[in-house]
Motif scaffolding. Structure first.
Motif, PDB file in Angstrom:
ATOM      1  N   ALA A   1       0.844  -1.193   0.000  1.00 21.39           N
ATOM      2  CA  ALA A   1       0.000   0.000   0.000  1.00 21.39           C
ATOM      3  C   ALA A   1       0.879   1.243   0.000  1.00 21.39           C
ATOM      4  O   ALA A   1       1.979   1.244   0.565  1.00 21.39           O
ATOM      5  N   LYS A   2       0.367   2.301  -0.645  1.00 25.74           N
ATOM      6  CA  LYS A   2       1.087   3.574  -0.699  1.00 25.74           C
ATOM      7  C   LYS A   2       0.076   4.695  -0.841  1.00 25.74           C
ATOM      8  O   LYS A   2      -0.897   4.578  -1.592  1.00 25.74           O
ATOM      9  N   GLY A   3       0.305   5.777  -0.107  1.00 24.88           N
ATOM     10  CA  GLY A   3      -0.596   6.920  -0.183  1.00 24.88           C
ATOM     11  C   GLY A   3       0.065   8.178   0.319  1.00 24.88           C
ATOM     12  O   GLY A   3       1.181   8.156   0.850  1.00 24.88           O
ATOM     13  N   SER A   4      -0.634   9.313   0.156  1.00 24.73           N
ATOM     14  CA  SER A   4      -0.082  10.597   0.573  1.00 24.73           C
ATOM     15  C   SER A   4      -1.217  11.523   0.997  1.00 24.73           C
ATOM     16  O   SER A   4      -2.386  11.309   0.644  1.00 24.73           O
ATOM     17  N   ILE A   5      -0.854  12.549   1.749  1.00 25.97           N
ATOM     18  CA  ILE A   5      -1.799  13.581   2.165  1.00 25.97           C
ATOM     19  C   ILE A   5      -1.095  14.928   2.082  1.00 25.97           C
ATOM     20  O   ILE A   5       0.072  15.048   2.465  1.00 25.97           O
ATOM     21  N   ARG A   6      -1.800  15.928   1.537  1.00 22.65           N
ATOM     22  CA  ARG A   6      -1.211  17.261   1.375  1.00 22.65           C
ATOM     23  C   ARG A   6      -2.253  18.323   1.684  1.00 22.65           C
ATOM     24  O   ARG A   6      -3.405  18.220   1.255  1.00 22.65           O
ATOM     25  N   GLY A   7      -1.832  19.322   2.415  1.00 20.20           N
ATOM     26  CA  GLY A   7      -2.681  20.465   2.702  1.00 20.20           C
ATOM     27  C   GLY A   7      -1.996  21.742   2.248  1.00 20.20           C
ATOM     28  O   GLY A   7      -0.819  21.969   2.549  1.00 20.20           O
TER      29      GLY A   7
ATOM     30  N   SER B   1      -4.682  30.005   6.249  1.00 25.03           N
ATOM     31  CA  SER B   1      -5.992  29.403   6.016  1.00 25.03           C
ATOM     32  C   SER B   1      -5.909  28.503   4.793  1.00 25.03           C
ATOM     33  O   SER B   1      -5.224  28.814   3.809  1.00 25.03           O
ATOM     34  N   LEU B   2      -6.593  27.366   4.854  1.00 23.18           N
ATOM     35  CA  LEU B   2      -6.582  26.412   3.746  1.00 23.18           C
ATOM     36  C   LEU B   2      -7.143  27.041   2.481  1.00 23.18           C
ATOM     37  O   LEU B   2      -8.129  27.794   2.525  1.00 23.18           O
ATOM     38  N   LEU B   3      -6.548  26.700   1.341  1.00 23.62           N
ATOM     39  CA  LEU B   3      -7.085  27.121   0.057  1.00 23.62           C
ATOM     40  C   LEU B   3      -8.364  26.339  -0.241  1.00 23.62           C
ATOM     41  O   LEU B   3      -8.657  25.328   0.413  1.00 23.62           O
ATOM     42  N   PRO B   4      -9.159  26.776  -1.220  1.00 20.38           N
ATOM     43  CA  PRO B   4     -10.456  26.115  -1.481  1.00 20.38           C
ATOM     44  C   PRO B   4     -10.383  24.610  -1.677  1.00 20.38           C
ATOM     45  O   PRO B   4     -11.318  23.891  -1.326  1.00 20.38           O
ATOM     46  N   ASN B   5      -9.289  24.119  -2.238  1.00 19.18           N
ATOM     47  CA  ASN B   5      -9.186  22.672  -2.471  1.00 19.18           C
ATOM     48  C   ASN B   5      -9.005  21.882  -1.179  1.00 19.18           C
ATOM     49  O   ASN B   5      -9.183  20.659  -1.168  1.00 19.18           O
TER      50      ASN B   5
ATOM     51  N   ASP C   1       9.538  18.200  -5.605  1.00 15.84           N
ATOM     52  CA  ASP C   1       9.013  18.353  -4.258  1.00 15.84           C
ATOM     53  C   ASP C   1       7.493  18.528  -4.291  1.00 15.84           C
ATOM     54  O   ASP C   1       6.885  18.684  -5.351  1.00 15.84           O
ATOM     55  N   ASP C   2       6.875  18.556  -3.105  1.00 16.01           N
ATOM     56  CA  ASP C   2       5.415  18.520  -3.006  1.00 16.01           C
ATOM     57  C   ASP C   2       4.732  19.728  -3.632  1.00 16.01           C
ATOM     58  O   ASP C   2       3.594  19.621  -4.095  1.00 16.01           O
ATOM     59  N   LEU C   3       5.365  20.888  -3.657  1.00 15.55           N
ATOM     60  CA  LEU C   3       4.769  22.056  -4.295  1.00 15.55           C
ATOM     61  C   LEU C   3       4.367  21.758  -5.722  1.00 15.55           C
ATOM     62  O   LEU C   3       3.285  22.122  -6.188  1.00 15.55           O
TER      63      LEU C   3
ATOM     64  N   THR D   1       0.262  20.526  -7.979  1.00 16.01           N
ATOM     65  CA  THR D   1      -0.296  21.119  -9.192  1.00 16.01           C
ATOM     66  C   THR D   1      -0.230  20.189 -10.401  1.00 16.01           C
ATOM     67  O   THR D   1      -0.690  20.554 -11.482  1.00 16.01           O
ATOM     68  N   GLU D   2       0.335  18.987 -10.246  1.00 18.49           N
ATOM     69  CA  GLU D   2       0.479  18.066 -11.366  1.00 18.49           C
ATOM     70  C   GLU D   2      -0.890  17.577 -11.846  1.00 18.49           C
ATOM     71  O   GLU D   2      -1.737  17.190 -11.049  1.00 18.49           O
ATOM     72  N   ASP D   3      -1.116  17.589 -13.155  1.00 16.46           N
ATOM     73  CA  ASP D   3      -2.357  17.105 -13.739  1.00 16.46           C
ATOM     74  C   ASP D   3      -2.236  15.603 -13.973  1.00 16.46           C
ATOM     75  O   ASP D   3      -1.418  15.153 -14.777  1.00 16.46           O
ATOM     76  N   ARG D   4      -3.069  14.803 -13.292  1.00 15.51           N
ATOM     77  CA  ARG D   4      -2.970  13.353 -13.353  1.00 15.51           C
ATOM     78  C   ARG D   4      -3.771  12.747 -14.503  1.00 15.51           C
ATOM     79  O   ARG D   4      -3.898  11.523 -14.580  1.00 15.51           O
ATOM     80  N   VAL D   5      -4.321  13.555 -15.382  1.00 19.96           N
ATOM     81  CA  VAL D   5      -5.182  13.036 -16.439  1.00 19.96           C
ATOM     82  C   VAL D   5      -4.443  12.085 -17.376  1.00 19.96           C
ATOM     83  O   VAL D   5      -5.044  11.177 -17.957  1.00 19.96           O
ATOM     84  N   PHE D   6      -3.133  12.237 -17.517  1.00 18.73           N
ATOM     85  CA  PHE D   6      -2.384  11.414 -18.471  1.00 18.73           C
ATOM     86  C   PHE D   6      -2.169   9.982 -17.985  1.00 18.73           C
ATOM     87  O   PHE D   6      -1.871   9.102 -18.787  1.00 18.73           O
TER      88      PHE D   6
END
Length: 334
Positions: free
Chosen positions: A85-91, A103-107, A147-149, A153-158
């Motif tokens: 298993a592998k996963g991540s969390i980002r705020g 303050s958290l951004l809308p996403n 890095d996480d920044l 913003t990476e588009d995962r559609v591909f």
């Protein structure tokens, strides 16, 4: 899905006799007999936490903070069966002044599940293998050392979504590997599955080089991919990837999406570089450096690091703004 040159073995000292635990990167022992023994009742755990502050140079926007964590675990019941298993969390939050603070951004907080699978067979000894569970069907290289920044913003559609899937691998154990995946996840009114195939071929005239060709069908929408991966004697990895998806882009009124990527990742993870060109959207050049320290106190070379990255995102259309970003942060590894 990052190309794995080695097998899922354990090269580090394990704790306990009935069940072993290894922290960090799992590596294959040179002795196959040791490999067979250590792969019965062993687990490998790896985790990373980081926090970065990013500024948009030349703009009047306030800084952005990215707090992130990722973890992966492999529980090896035997050389044949393993649970992985592998996963991540980002705020992501923005600084709004001394009174409001961050303050958290809308996403909000993003939770990403890369895979939760039962693996049948091992790449060190089994020419036919399979994996069942939540995963992406095989396509392309899908490796980004940034890095996480930049990962936020990476588009995962591909590379397609994570969904209940089955993947079967045929490997001649020399230079050729074929991965075939299928997923029935989607609307119940359609019976068409999502399918893909990825062919990988190791070049004999390079020390460690691999060609990767992929095709996927998402119920009539096709994706095509081609890539090349090379690893130097020192362990530095570089690759390029070309991915195309035959789906319209409603924002830019384009008939298809096309991505070209070149990436470099040093073996010690100190240096990395990424060049992305997303057709009609953006052209990005990203560069980063990590300074690792406290090795003599922690016993590992990458336990704690300061990291610095720069990126120029150039817009290829009037709907997206060009940016020059800089980020400074810290990273801790288990």
């Amino acid at each position: 899905m990052m190309i794995s040159w080695g097998a899922a073995g354990l090269g580090k000292q394990v704790l306990g006799s009935a069940f072993g635990l290894a922290l960090g990167v799992c590596q294959l022992p040179e002795d196959n007999a040791v490999f067979m023994n250590t792969m019965s009742g062993a687990a490998c755990l790896r985790a990373r936490a980081s926090e970065d502050i990013s500024v948009d140079v030349g703009s009047h926007q306030s800084p952005v903070k990215i707090a992130a964590g990722s973890a992966s675990i492999g529980i090896h019941f035997s050389p044949i069966f393993a649970l992985q298993a592998k996963g991540s969390i980002r705020g992501v939050s923005r600084f709004n002044g001394n009174s409001a603070g961050w303050s958290l951004l809308p996403n909000g907080v993003e939770r990403r599940r890369d895979h939760v699978i039962l693996r049948i067979g091992n790449s060190a000894v089994h020419p036919i293998r399979a994996s069942l569970g939540e995963q992406r069907i095989p396509f392309g290289i899908d490796a980004n050392p940034a890095d996480d920044l930049w990962l936020v913003t990476e588009d995962r559609v591909f590379w397609g979504p994570v969904a209940p899937s089955a993947v079967v691998t045929f490997d001649n154990m020399v230079e050729t590997q074929l991965d075939i995946g299928m997923s029935a996840d989607g609307p119940k009114e359609t019976s068409l599955p999502r399918i893909s195939a990825r062919l990988m071929y190791d070049l004999s005239f390079f020390e460690r080089a691999r060609l990767v060709a992929s095709i996927a069908d998402e119920r009539g929408t096709r994706r095509y991919g081609f890539g090349f991966v090379s690893t130097s004697r020192a362990g530095d990895t570089s690759h390029f990837e070309l991915a195309r998806i035959n789906a319209s882009d409603p924002v830019l009124d384009a008939g298809f999406r096309l991505l070209f990527r070149f990436a470099f990742d040093a073996s010690d993870r100190r240096w990395w570089l990424v060049y992305d060109e997303d057709r009609l959207r953006t052209q990005s050049f990203l560069f980063g450096y990590r300074y690792f320290f406290l090795e003599k106190f922690t016993g590992t070379a990458d336990a704690l690091a300061m990291r610095l990255s720069f990126g120029r995102v150039r817009s290829l259309n009037p709907l997206i703004k060009s940016k020059f970003l800089m980020a400074l942060g810290v990273e801790a590894n288990l």
